[in-house]
Design a protein around this motif. Structure first.
Motif, PDB file in Angstrom:
ATOM      1  N   ALA A  48       0.805  -1.260   0.110  1.00  0.00           N
ATOM      2  CA  ALA A  48      -0.284   0.035   0.002  1.00  0.00           C
ATOM      3  C   ALA A  48       0.756   1.296   0.001  1.00  0.00           C
ATOM      4  O   ALA A  48       0.579   2.177  -0.597  1.00  0.00           O
ATOM      5  CB  ALA A  48      -0.802  -0.027   1.210  1.00  0.00           C
ATOM      6  N   ALA A  49       1.943   1.260   0.816  1.00  0.00           N
ATOM      7  CA  ALA A  49       2.828   2.449   0.890  1.00  0.00           C
ATOM      8  C   ALA A  49       3.467   2.694  -0.521  1.00  0.00           C
ATOM      9  O   ALA A  49       3.571   3.863  -1.014  1.00  0.00           O
ATOM     10  CB  ALA A  49       3.982   2.320   1.967  1.00  0.00           C
ATOM     11  N   ALA A  50       4.040   1.585  -0.979  1.00  0.00           N
ATOM     12  CA  ALA A  50       4.638   1.802  -2.389  1.00  0.00           C
ATOM     13  C   ALA A  50       3.469   2.429  -3.507  1.00  0.00           C
ATOM     14  O   ALA A  50       3.818   3.156  -4.383  1.00  0.00           O
ATOM     15  CB  ALA A  50       5.106   0.354  -3.061  1.00  0.00           C
ATOM     16  N   ALA A  51       2.537   1.778  -3.287  1.00  0.00           N
ATOM     17  CA  ALA A  51       1.273   2.427  -4.488  1.00  0.00           C
ATOM     18  C   ALA A  51       0.890   3.706  -4.212  1.00  0.00           C
ATOM     19  O   ALA A  51       0.754   4.339  -5.123  1.00  0.00           O
ATOM     20  CB  ALA A  51       0.160   1.247  -4.294  1.00  0.00           C
ATOM     21  N   ALA A  52       1.013   4.017  -2.876  1.00  0.00           N
ATOM     22  CA  ALA A  52       0.316   5.414  -2.427  1.00  0.00           C
ATOM     23  C   ALA A  52       1.435   6.575  -2.991  1.00  0.00           C
ATOM     24  O   ALA A  52       1.196   7.583  -3.573  1.00  0.00           O
ATOM     25  CB  ALA A  52       0.240   5.508  -0.947  1.00  0.00           C
ATOM     26  N   GLN A  53       2.533   6.136  -2.899  1.00  0.00           N
ATOM     27  CA  GLN A  53       3.645   6.959  -3.201  1.00  0.00           C
ATOM     28  C   GLN A  53       3.746   6.900  -4.535  1.00  0.00           C
ATOM     29  O   GLN A  53       3.919   8.129  -5.300  1.00  0.00           O
ATOM     30  CB  GLN A  53       4.991   6.454  -2.702  1.00  0.00           C
ATOM     31  N   ALA A  54       3.558   6.038  -5.625  1.00  0.00           N
ATOM     32  CA  ALA A  54       3.296   6.136  -6.925  1.00  0.00           C
ATOM     33  C   ALA A  54       2.191   6.998  -7.381  1.00  0.00           C
ATOM     34  O   ALA A  54       2.477   7.620  -8.242  1.00  0.00           O
ATOM     35  CB  ALA A  54       3.116   4.756  -7.665  1.00  0.00           C
ATOM     36  N   GLN A  55       0.972   7.075  -6.655  1.00  0.00           N
ATOM     37  CA  GLN A  55       0.010   7.934  -6.860  1.00  0.00           C
ATOM     38  C   GLN A  55       0.204   9.491  -6.637  1.00  0.00           C
ATOM     39  O   GLN A  55       0.022  10.314  -7.474  1.00  0.00           O
ATOM     40  CB  GLN A  55      -1.099   7.578  -5.914  1.00  0.00           C
ATOM     41  N   VAL A  56       1.085   9.696  -5.535  1.00  0.00           N
ATOM     42  CA  VAL A  56       1.454  10.877  -5.318  1.00  0.00           C
ATOM     43  C   VAL A  56       2.407  11.496  -6.449  1.00  0.00           C
ATOM     44  O   VAL A  56       2.286  12.601  -7.028  1.00  0.00           O
ATOM     45  CB  VAL A  56       2.608  11.028  -4.020  1.00  0.00           C
ATOM     46  N   ARG A  57       3.548  10.618  -6.978  1.00  0.00           N
ATOM     47  CA  ARG A  57       4.433  10.972  -8.089  1.00  0.00           C
ATOM     48  C   ARG A  57       3.606  11.358  -9.250  1.00  0.00           C
ATOM     49  O   ARG A  57       3.613  12.127  -9.949  1.00  0.00           O
ATOM     50  CB  ARG A  57       5.332  10.092  -8.303  1.00  0.00           C
ATOM     51  N   ALA A  58       2.498  10.506  -9.282  1.00  0.00           N
ATOM     52  CA  ALA A  58       1.785  10.494 -10.705  1.00  0.00           C
ATOM     53  C   ALA A  58       0.839  12.023 -10.599  1.00  0.00           C
ATOM     54  O   ALA A  58       0.711  12.758 -11.679  1.00  0.00           O
ATOM     55  CB  ALA A  58       0.746   9.362 -10.765  1.00  0.00           C
ATOM     56  N   LEU A  59       0.148  12.373  -9.654  1.00  0.00           N
ATOM     57  CA  LEU A  59      -0.295  13.563  -9.282  1.00  0.00           C
ATOM     58  C   LEU A  59       0.567  14.732  -9.511  1.00  0.00           C
ATOM     59  O   LEU A  59       0.219  15.644 -10.260  1.00  0.00           O
ATOM     60  CB  LEU A  59      -1.041  13.721  -7.805  1.00  0.00           C
ATOM     61  N   GLU A  60       1.503  14.678  -9.023  1.00  0.00           N
ATOM     62  CA  GLU A  60       2.508  15.786  -9.266  1.00  0.00           C
ATOM     63  C   GLU A  60       3.125  15.893 -10.591  1.00  0.00           C
ATOM     64  O   GLU A  60       3.225  17.228 -11.170  1.00  0.00           O
ATOM     65  CB  GLU A  60       3.965  15.419  -8.307  1.00  0.00           C
ATOM     66  N   ARG A  61       3.310  14.849 -11.182  1.00  0.00           N
ATOM     67  CA  ARG A  61       3.763  14.849 -12.744  1.00  0.00           C
ATOM     68  C   ARG A  61       2.614  15.552 -13.457  1.00  0.00           C
ATOM     69  O   ARG A  61       2.564  16.372 -14.299  1.00  0.00           O
ATOM     70  CB  ARG A  61       3.824  13.455 -13.240  1.00  0.00           C
ATOM     71  N   ALA A  62       1.165  15.068 -13.107  1.00  0.00           N
ATOM     72  CA  ALA A  62       0.162  15.553 -13.987  1.00  0.00           C
ATOM     73  C   ALA A  62      -0.025  17.022 -13.903  1.00  0.00           C
ATOM     74  O   ALA A  62      -0.492  18.010 -14.553  1.00  0.00           O
ATOM     75  CB  ALA A  62      -1.078  15.111 -13.343  1.00  0.00           C
ATOM     76  N   TRP A  63       0.056  17.495 -12.440  1.00  0.00           N
ATOM     77  CA  TRP A  63       0.264  18.966 -12.284  1.00  0.00           C
ATOM     78  C   TRP A  63       1.149  19.710 -12.905  1.00  0.00           C
ATOM     79  O   TRP A  63       0.915  20.782 -13.354  1.00  0.00           O
ATOM     80  CB  TRP A  63       0.207  19.219 -10.603  1.00  0.00           C
ATOM     81  N   GLY A  64       2.316  19.139 -12.806  1.00  0.00           N
ATOM     82  CA  GLY A  64       3.521  20.007 -13.393  1.00  0.00           C
ATOM     83  C   GLY A  64       3.389  20.086 -14.982  1.00  0.00           C
ATOM     84  O   GLY A  64       4.014  20.819 -15.494  1.00  0.00           O
ATOM     85  N   ASP A  65       2.656  19.108 -15.542  1.00  0.00           N
ATOM     86  CA  ASP A  65       2.854  19.035 -16.994  1.00  0.00           C
ATOM     87  C   ASP A  65       1.794  20.019 -17.790  1.00  0.00           C
ATOM     88  O   ASP A  65       1.660  19.977 -18.973  1.00  0.00           O
ATOM     89  CB  ASP A  65       2.283  17.583 -17.384  1.00  0.00           C
ATOM     90  N   ASP A  66       0.630  20.727 -16.740  1.00  0.00           N
ATOM     91  CA  ASP A  66      -0.145  21.280 -17.438  1.00  0.00           C
ATOM     92  C   ASP A  66       0.181  22.933 -17.215  1.00  0.00           C
ATOM     93  O   ASP A  66       0.149  23.492 -16.438  1.00  0.00           O
ATOM     94  CB  ASP A  66      -1.494  21.416 -16.412  1.00  0.00           C
ATOM     95  N   PRO A  67       0.632  23.513 -18.491  1.00  0.00           N
ATOM     96  CA  PRO A  67       1.179  24.930 -18.314  1.00  0.00           C
ATOM     97  C   PRO A  67       0.105  25.819 -18.368  1.00  0.00           C
ATOM     98  O   PRO A  67       0.205  27.020 -18.146  1.00  0.00           O
ATOM     99  CB  PRO A  67       1.805  24.875 -19.729  1.00  0.00           C
ATOM    100  N   SER A  68      -1.223  25.330 -18.306  1.00  0.00           N
ATOM    101  CA  SER A  68      -2.349  26.511 -18.236  1.00  0.00           C
ATOM    102  C   SER A  68      -2.384  26.866 -16.670  1.00  0.00           C
ATOM    103  O   SER A  68      -3.365  27.642 -16.363  1.00  0.00           O
ATOM    104  CB  SER A  68      -3.548  25.895 -18.916  1.00  0.00           C
ATOM    105  N   LEU A  69      -2.141  26.109 -15.580  1.00  0.00           N
ATOM    106  CA  LEU A  69      -2.472  26.250 -14.392  1.00  0.00           C
ATOM    107  C   LEU A  69      -1.539  27.294 -13.962  1.00  0.00           C
ATOM    108  O   LEU A  69      -0.382  27.473 -13.951  1.00  0.00           O
ATOM    109  CB  LEU A  69      -1.897  24.906 -13.624  1.00  0.00           C
ATOM    110  N   PRO A  70      -2.256  28.180 -12.768  1.00  0.00           N
ATOM    111  CA  PRO A  70      -1.384  29.036 -12.242  1.00  0.00           C
ATOM    112  C   PRO A  70      -0.408  28.386 -11.286  1.00  0.00           C
ATOM    113  O   PRO A  70      -0.356  27.505 -10.735  1.00  0.00           O
ATOM    114  CB  PRO A  70      -2.605  29.753 -11.330  1.00  0.00           C
ATOM    115  N   PRO A  71       0.708  29.102 -10.857  1.00  0.00           N
ATOM    116  CA  PRO A  71       1.545  28.747  -9.868  1.00  0.00           C
ATOM    117  C   PRO A  71       0.948  28.400  -8.476  1.00  0.00           C
ATOM    118  O   PRO A  71       0.111  29.366  -8.166  1.00  0.00           O
ATOM    119  CB  PRO A  71       2.854  29.844  -9.773  1.00  0.00           C
ATOM    120  N   SER A  72       1.529  27.600  -7.655  1.00  0.00           N
ATOM    121  CA  SER A  72       0.933  27.393  -6.416  1.00  0.00           C
ATOM    122  C   SER A  72       1.357  28.659  -5.586  1.00  0.00           C
ATOM    123  O   SER A  72       2.432  28.977  -5.479  1.00  0.00           O
ATOM    124  CB  SER A  72       1.739  25.955  -5.565  1.00  0.00           C
ATOM    125  N   PRO A  73       0.191  29.096  -4.790  1.00  0.00           N
ATOM    126  CA  PRO A  73       0.449  30.295  -3.924  1.00  0.00           C
ATOM    127  C   PRO A  73       1.389  29.705  -2.621  1.00  0.00           C
ATOM    128  O   PRO A  73       1.527  28.694  -2.357  1.00  0.00           O
ATOM    129  CB  PRO A  73      -0.712  30.566  -3.338  1.00  0.00           C
TER     130      PRO A  73
END
Length: 263
Positions: A48-73
């Motif tokens: 579960a821990a390995a899968a959860a960390q993989a999900q975190v990385r997937a989210l961060e990649r998705a957020w970082g790959d979207d140039p239309s998003l504003p920067p995090s405050p």
């Protein structure tokens, strides 16, 4: 005499055989139980821990790959989003889980955000003091959310950064045990919630070390224990709540940590 002697030896051999078979069965059962314990306590954690960390990385990649998003405050000055859901309909929770209450989930918001929430994890919870980074998903279903090593948002509670109570449940033992050490949190510790293009920083304010699983007040919009009314808050605000089982390896009681949004 000869016949009687052989009878005694036969009975003795039968008793020895029964004892030997019982011993073998006992050892076999012990080994099986040990393997089950190892699987539940060790293997499910790793998986579960390995899968959860993989999900975190997937989210961060998705957020970082979207140039239309504003920067995090900055985490020092997050904005407070308007509340879209802050009521909780308490009911008796299933036994054995970290949940305090369950409720009928509200319809997800329209648009891409609602789609992400239906599909799974939509945010990341970071607790610097514990070195914890864990994905957050809608709901507190054990198989669909908690057993994956995620933190689960109680249906009907406020979203991250909103006025009301952003309430989360997580396992303390097994299945990634993301909330195992939340008892170590102290007033002033940060609870950081990252979403697509946004960051919200909460500050731990109060800890309720033990309450019953039916204490629905702890995840109310203005959280206050109905079992121990001296614990909680009395004014509306933007809160976060972490709930998990206590003591360890037991689901008898609930441990609760509360924080408020840093403005």
């Amino acid at each position: 005499m000869v016949v009687q002697g052989r009878g005694r030896r036969a009975r003795r051999a039968g008793v020895v055989g029964v004892l030997w078979a019982t011993a073998e069965l006992t050892v076999t059962v012990g080994v099986v139980v040990l393997l089950l314990v190892v699987h539940q306590v060790w293997w499910t954690n790793r998986q579960a821990a390995a899968a959860a960390q993989a999900q975190v990385r997937a989210l961060e990649r998705a957020w970082g790959d979207d140039p239309s998003l504003p920067p995090s405050p900055s985490s020092d000055s997050p904005s407070v989003a308007p509340s879209v859901s802050s009521s909780v309909a308490p009911s008796v929770p299933p036994s054995g889980g970290p949940a305090v209450v369950s409720s009928s989930p509200p319809p997800p918001p329209a648009g891409p955000a609602g789609a992400r929430e239906r599909e799974g994890a939509y945010a990341v919870l970071r607790i610097p003091r514990l070195g914890l980074v864990v994905p957050v998903a809608q709901g507190i279903d054990k198989r669909a959310v908690l057993d994956k090593g995620y933190a689960g948002q109680y249906p009907g509670t406020a979203g991250p950064g909103e006025r009301g109570n952003f309430a989360l449940a997580g396992h303390r033992n097994t299945h990634g045990e993301p909330f195992r050490y939340v008892n170590r949190l102290r007033a002033g510790d940060e609870l950081i919630v990252d979403m697509r293009g946004r960051r919200y920083t909460y500050v731990v304010g109060k800890v309720l070390s033990e309450t019953t699983e039916r204490d629905t007040g702890v995840i109310a919009p203005v959280p206050r224990s109905v079992v121990k009314p001296e614990y909680g808050y009395s004014e509306p605000g933007a809160y976060i709540t972490l709930t998990t089982c206590t003591p360890e390896y037991s689901s008898k009681y609930r441990l609760v940590v509360w924080g408020t949004l840093r403005r």
